[in-house]
Design a protein around this motif. Structure first.
Motif, PDB file in Angstrom:
ATOM      1  N   LYS A 198    -108.350  82.717-108.030  1.00 15.51           N
ATOM      2  CA  LYS A 198    -108.574  81.368-107.480  1.00 15.51           C
ATOM      3  C   LYS A 198    -108.626  80.312-108.583  1.00 15.51           C
ATOM      4  CE  LYS A 198    -110.871  82.945-103.301  1.00 15.51           C
ATOM      5  NZ  LYS A 198    -109.851  82.433-102.373  1.00 15.51           N
TER       6      LYS A 198
ATOM      7  N   VAL B  81    -106.236  77.615-104.184  1.00 15.15           N
ATOM      8  CA  VAL B  81    -107.156  77.826-103.060  1.00 15.15           C
ATOM      9  C   VAL B  81    -106.454  77.515-101.738  1.00 15.15           C
ATOM     10  CG1 VAL B  81    -109.241  77.372-104.417  1.00 15.15           C
ATOM     11  CG2 VAL B  81    -108.025  75.459-103.358  1.00 15.15           C
TER      12      VAL B  81
ATOM     13  N   GLU C 261    -111.991  74.631 -99.417  1.00 12.07           N
ATOM     14  CA  GLU C 261    -112.334  75.754-100.300  1.00 12.07           C
ATOM     15  C   GLU C 261    -112.549  75.260-101.725  1.00 12.07           C
ATOM     16  OE1 GLU C 261    -109.533  79.009-100.794  1.00 12.07           O
ATOM     17  OE2 GLU C 261    -111.123  80.296-101.544  1.00 12.07           O
TER      18      GLU C 261
END
Ligand SMILES: O=C(O)C[C@H]1C=CC(=O)O1
Length: 96
Positions: free
Chosen positions: A39, A58, A63
């Motif tokens: 991520k 992401v 997020e």
């Protein structure tokens, strides 16, 4: 979705060294976990400063907000976010 994120850390000058060291260690573990998950794709120090340039990969804005706002150093950071998309002249077959 890819995001360019620039973080500048501004710890209070009067924060006890032990407290600062503890927050930095927790931050390191958190960031390395997100890097291993894919991520937090890139993490670069901006030379000569206590700033980094990062690339996050992401699902969406929500997020990114969740991950960044859970950074242990979040209360002590200025953060600038820029959404990214592929450049039509890029010679890369992917966005790595
Ligand atoms: O040092 C920084 O740039 C702040 C932050 C980002 C990753 C990490 O370990 O600390």
């Amino acid at each position: 979705m890819l995001f360019h994120v620039e973080m500048t850390v501004k710890l209070p000058p009067d924060m006890p060294a032990e407290q600062a060291a503890k927050i930095k260690a927790t931050e390191k573990a958190y960031s390395q976990d997100l890097q291993r998950q894919g991520k937090w794709r890139h993490l670069w120090r901006v030379a000569g400063s206590y700033s980094n340039v990062s690339i996050f990969d992401v699902e969406d804005n929500a997020e990114l907000q969740e991950l960044v706002s859970n950074l242990p150093l979040f209360p002590y950071m200025e953060i600038r976010v820029k959404p990214l998309c592929r450049h039509p002249s890029s010679v890369r077959g992917d966005d790595s």
